[in-house]
Write an enzyme that holds these catalytic residues in place. Structure first.
Site, PDB file in Angstrom:
ATOM      1  N   LYS A 123      -9.896  -5.056  11.759  1.00  0.00           N
ATOM      2  CA  LYS A 123      -8.678  -4.664  12.470  1.00  0.00           C
ATOM      3  C   LYS A 123      -8.513  -5.456  13.774  1.00  0.00           C
ATOM      4  O   LYS A 123      -7.393  -5.760  14.161  1.00  0.00           O
ATOM      5  CB  LYS A 123      -8.689  -3.148  12.739  1.00  0.00           C
ATOM      6  CG  LYS A 123      -8.631  -2.304  11.461  1.00  0.00           C
ATOM      7  CD  LYS A 123      -7.276  -2.427  10.742  1.00  0.00           C
ATOM      8  CE  LYS A 123      -7.147  -1.474   9.575  1.00  0.00           C
ATOM      9  NZ  LYS A 123      -5.857  -1.564   8.888  1.00  0.00           N
ATOM     10  N   ASN A 181       0.854  -2.521   5.297  1.00  0.00           N
ATOM     11  CA  ASN A 181       0.106  -1.283   5.514  1.00  0.00           C
ATOM     12  C   ASN A 181      -1.176  -1.205   4.683  1.00  0.00           C
ATOM     13  O   ASN A 181      -2.101  -0.481   5.045  1.00  0.00           O
ATOM     14  CB  ASN A 181       1.041  -0.108   5.168  1.00  0.00           C
ATOM     15  CG  ASN A 181       0.303   1.171   4.894  1.00  0.00           C
ATOM     16  OD1 ASN A 181      -0.180   1.830   5.809  1.00  0.00           O
ATOM     17  ND2 ASN A 181       0.181   1.517   3.610  1.00  0.00           N
ATOM     18  N   GLY A 211       0.834  -1.212   0.000  1.00  0.00           N
ATOM     19  CA  GLY A 211       0.000   0.000   0.000  1.00  0.00           C
ATOM     20  C   GLY A 211       0.860   1.250   0.000  1.00  0.00           C
ATOM     21  O   GLY A 211       0.600   2.211   0.725  1.00  0.00           O
ATOM     22  N   ALA A 212       1.893   1.231  -0.847  1.00  0.00           N
ATOM     23  CA  ALA A 212       2.881   2.321  -0.826  1.00  0.00           C
ATOM     24  C   ALA A 212       2.547   3.448  -1.797  1.00  0.00           C
ATOM     25  O   ALA A 212       3.299   4.416  -1.904  1.00  0.00           O
ATOM     26  CB  ALA A 212       4.265   1.752  -1.164  1.00  0.00           C
ATOM     27  N   SER A 213       1.425   3.355  -2.502  1.00  0.00           N
ATOM     28  CA  SER A 213       1.145   4.344  -3.540  1.00  0.00           C
ATOM     29  C   SER A 213       0.650   5.673  -2.984  1.00  0.00           C
ATOM     30  O   SER A 213       0.734   6.700  -3.645  1.00  0.00           O
ATOM     31  CB  SER A 213       0.116   3.783  -4.528  1.00  0.00           C
ATOM     32  OG  SER A 213      -1.087   3.473  -3.852  1.00  0.00           O
ATOM     33  N   SER A 222      -4.824  -0.099  13.601  1.00  0.00           N
ATOM     34  CA  SER A 222      -5.539   1.143  13.889  1.00  0.00           C
ATOM     35  C   SER A 222      -5.705   1.314  15.396  1.00  0.00           C
ATOM     36  O   SER A 222      -5.665   0.328  16.140  1.00  0.00           O
ATOM     37  CB  SER A 222      -6.920   1.084  13.245  1.00  0.00           C
ATOM     38  OG  SER A 222      -7.667   2.222  13.610  1.00  0.00           O
ATOM     39  N   ALA A 239     -14.014  -4.770  12.893  1.00  0.00           N
ATOM     40  CA  ALA A 239     -13.820  -6.234  12.998  1.00  0.00           C
ATOM     41  C   ALA A 239     -12.588  -6.663  12.205  1.00  0.00           C
ATOM     42  O   ALA A 239     -11.815  -7.536  12.642  1.00  0.00           O
ATOM     43  CB  ALA A 239     -15.069  -6.955  12.478  1.00  0.00           C
ATOM     44  N   TYR A 246     -15.246  -2.573   9.413  1.00  0.00           N
ATOM     45  CA  TYR A 246     -13.848  -2.107   9.447  1.00  0.00           C
ATOM     46  C   TYR A 246     -13.202  -2.466  10.787  1.00  0.00           C
ATOM     47  O   TYR A 246     -12.091  -2.985  10.837  1.00  0.00           O
ATOM     48  CB  TYR A 246     -13.807  -0.588   9.222  1.00  0.00           C
ATOM     49  CG  TYR A 246     -12.418   0.002   9.320  1.00  0.00           C
ATOM     50  CD1 TYR A 246     -11.448  -0.288   8.366  1.00  0.00           C
ATOM     51  CD2 TYR A 246     -12.067   0.839  10.373  1.00  0.00           C
ATOM     52  CE1 TYR A 246     -10.162   0.247   8.455  1.00  0.00           C
ATOM     53  CE2 TYR A 246     -10.790   1.384  10.472  1.00  0.00           C
ATOM     54  CZ  TYR A 246      -9.842   1.083   9.511  1.00  0.00           C
ATOM     55  OH  TYR A 246      -8.572   1.613   9.609  1.00  0.00           O
TER      56      TYR A 246
HETATM   57  O1  NJP Z   1      -5.056   5.298   3.345  1.00  0.00           O
HETATM   58  P1  NJP Z   1      -4.883   5.601   1.768  1.00  0.00           P
HETATM   59  P2  NJP Z   1      -4.016   5.281   4.561  1.00  0.00           P
HETATM   60  N1  NJP Z   1      -3.875  -4.276  -2.463  1.00  0.00           N
HETATM   61  O2  NJP Z   1      -6.209   5.321   1.203  1.00  0.00           O
HETATM   62  C1  NJP Z   1      -3.430   0.499  -0.731  1.00  0.00           C
HETATM   63  C2  NJP Z   1      -4.692   2.402   8.319  1.00  0.00           C
HETATM   64  N2  NJP Z   1      -5.245   3.487   9.140  1.00  0.00           N
HETATM   65  O3  NJP Z   1      -2.653   5.603   4.140  1.00  0.00           O
HETATM   66  O4  NJP Z   1      -3.892  -0.254  -4.305  1.00  0.00           O
HETATM   67  C3  NJP Z   1      -2.779  -3.511  -2.305  1.00  0.00           C
HETATM   68  O5  NJP Z   1      -4.280   6.942   1.562  1.00  0.00           O
HETATM   69  C4  NJP Z   1      -3.665   1.722  -1.591  1.00  0.00           C
HETATM   70  O6  NJP Z   1      -3.066   1.556  -2.865  1.00  0.00           O
HETATM   71  P3  NJP Z   1      -3.874   1.235  -4.234  1.00  0.00           P
HETATM   72  C5  NJP Z   1      -5.619   1.901   7.235  1.00  0.00           C
HETATM   73  O7  NJP Z   1      -6.589   1.019   7.723  1.00  0.00           O
HETATM   74  C6  NJP Z   1      -5.503   4.698   8.575  1.00  0.00           C
HETATM   75  O8  NJP Z   1      -4.630   6.074   5.653  1.00  0.00           O
HETATM   76  O9  NJP Z   1      -2.979   1.829  -5.266  1.00  0.00           O
HETATM   77  N3  NJP Z   1      -2.811  -2.261  -1.820  1.00  0.00           N
HETATM   78  C7  NJP Z   1      -2.928   2.795  -0.830  1.00  0.00           C
HETATM   79  O10 NJP Z   1      -1.554   2.799  -1.183  1.00  0.00           O
HETATM   80  C8  NJP Z   1      -4.612   1.222   6.317  1.00  0.00           C
HETATM   81  O11 NJP Z   1      -4.359  -0.104   6.751  1.00  0.00           O
HETATM   82  C9  NJP Z   1      -6.023   5.708   9.378  1.00  0.00           C
HETATM   83  O12 NJP Z   1      -5.222   1.851  -4.123  1.00  0.00           O
HETATM   84  C10 NJP Z   1      -4.018  -1.772  -1.496  1.00  0.00           C
HETATM   85  C11 NJP Z   1      -3.089   2.363   0.611  1.00  0.00           C
HETATM   86  O13 NJP Z   1      -3.475   0.970   0.602  1.00  0.00           O
HETATM   87  C12 NJP Z   1      -3.344   2.048   6.488  1.00  0.00           C
HETATM   88  O14 NJP Z   1      -3.550   2.864   7.633  1.00  0.00           O
HETATM   89  C13 NJP Z   1      -6.266   5.487  10.727  1.00  0.00           C
HETATM   90  C14 NJP Z   1      -5.198  -2.509  -1.629  1.00  0.00           C
HETATM   91  C15 NJP Z   1      -4.164   3.151   1.304  1.00  0.00           C
HETATM   92  O15 NJP Z   1      -3.831   4.505   1.289  1.00  0.00           O
HETATM   93  C16 NJP Z   1      -3.005   2.931   5.311  1.00  0.00           C
HETATM   94  O16 NJP Z   1      -4.132   3.750   4.986  1.00  0.00           O
HETATM   95  C17 NJP Z   1      -5.982   4.259  11.257  1.00  0.00           C
HETATM   96  C18 NJP Z   1      -5.085  -3.808  -2.152  1.00  0.00           C
HETATM   97  N4  NJP Z   1      -6.167  -4.583  -2.345  1.00  0.00           N
HETATM   98  C19 NJP Z   1      -5.484   3.260  10.459  1.00  0.00           C
HETATM   99  N5  NJP Z   1      -6.244  -1.740  -1.214  1.00  0.00           N
HETATM  100  C20 NJP Z   1      -6.348   7.057   8.850  1.00  0.00           C
HETATM  101  N6  NJP Z   1      -5.986   7.383   7.609  1.00  0.00           N
HETATM  102  O17 NJP Z   1      -6.937   7.874   9.591  1.00  0.00           O
HETATM  103  C21 NJP Z   1      -5.717  -0.567  -0.828  1.00  0.00           C
HETATM  104  O18 NJP Z   1      -6.262   4.055  12.558  1.00  0.00           O
HETATM  105  N7  NJP Z   1      -4.383  -0.570  -0.983  1.00  0.00           N
END
Ligand code: NJP
Length: 227
Positions: free
Chosen positions: A148, A80, A8-10, A131, A146, A144
């Site tokens: 986590k 991530n 999820g590095a994008s 989280s 559940a 969500y």
């Molecule tokens: O969100 P976002 P975050 N396979 O949407 C990737 C947790 N968290 O950085 O595939 C591979 O900007 C997606 O890439 P793409 C949250 O639960 C957050 O906030 O290109 N990758 C993107 O790089 C999560 O576990 C908050 O769409 C997949 C990334 O995931 C982590 O932090 C609070 C994918 C998501 O980037 C990162 O989230 C908290 C797949 N099937 C926990 N689906 C918060 N933001 O407030 C998605 O407590 N990705």
């Protein structure tokens, strides 16, 4: 050479963590579904990048094979990748519930499983981004939450089964990312920036290898401590 893998590095946290790890001297392998965004992160970090959909077993295994072929070792996995799904439990669709479990729970499990032999060899570190909600409840986000809680259980079990690897459950509070739509919120609204999370990761990876931080919850000073 120290090798780090970030899923999820994008965007968001994964992107910021990748930039920080490159500065720490790691050789990086990064994955996500948005190749154009990944390429941009790779340009900044000199990372190896490849398509990764953690909700698909084949995709995770192919990604791991490519990374191991390229680097031959893995010292750090930042698991991530994650998504959010809202809705009361009596309203959330079967499809949405399954989707969030496929990414946040099974995707995390698959990613760790695929890199576990390499991590055992290097006596490495897994940082799994769950989280602050992984031990509490939010009515209206039950699926969500559940996903986590289950991720937390999976991590702790991996730790007990594999004491030679260190597993950290990283539990950030609210972060200003694409998770809530378009980023751009003010700190005073209770959101940290992805770079704040990256700083915490940076502090963790600087610790000596004999220190195992198992869980770390951290939030913005503007987030209600009782929330
Ligand atoms: O969100 P976002 P975050 N396979 O949407 C990737 C947790 N968290 O950085 O595939 C591979 O900007 C997606 O890439 P793409 C949250 O639960 C957050 O906030 O290109 N990758 C993107 O790089 C999560 O576990 C908050 O769409 C997949 C990334 O995931 C982590 O932090 C609070 C994918 C998501 O980037 C990162 O989230 C908290 C797949 N099937 C926990 N689906 C918060 N933001 O407030 C998605 O407590 N990705």
């Amino acid at each position: 050479m120290k090798v780090a893998v970030v899923t999820g590095a994008s965007k968001g946290i994964g992107r910021a963590v990748s930039l920080a790890l490159a500065k720490e001297g790691y050789s990086l392998a990064i994955g996500a579904r948005s190749l154009d965004l990944l390429e941009e992160v790779a340009e900044k970090t000199n990372a190896f990048y490849s398509f990764l959909d953690v909700s698909k077993e084949d995709s995770v295994n192919q990604f791991a094979q490519k990374v191991l072929k390229r680097f031959g070792r893995v010292d750090l996995l930042v698991a991530n990748a994650g998504i959010g799904v809202g809705g009361r439990l009596d309203e959330v669709s079967d499809e949405d519930f399954e989707r969030v479990l496929q990414v946040n729970t099974l995707g995390l499990w698959r990613s760790i499983k695929a890199f576990l032999p390499a991590l055992k060899k290097s006596r490495g570190l897994v940082i799994a981004v769950t989280s602050d909600i992984s031990t509490r409840l939010i009515p209206g986000s039950g699926a969500y939450v559940a996903s986590k809680w289950a991720a937390r259980a999976i991590l702790r079990t991996f730790q007990i089964e594999n004491p030679e690897v260190r597993f950290l459950e990283l539990r950030p509070g609210a972060v200003d990312t694409h998770f809530y739509g378009k980023p751009g919120r003010r700190r005073e609204e209770g959101f940290m920036k992805p770079e704040d999370v990256a700083e915490v990761v940076r502090a963790i990876v600087r610790l000596p290898n004999h220190v195992r931080v198992e869980e770390l919850m951290f939030r913005s000073i503007y987030q209600d401590p009782e929330y």
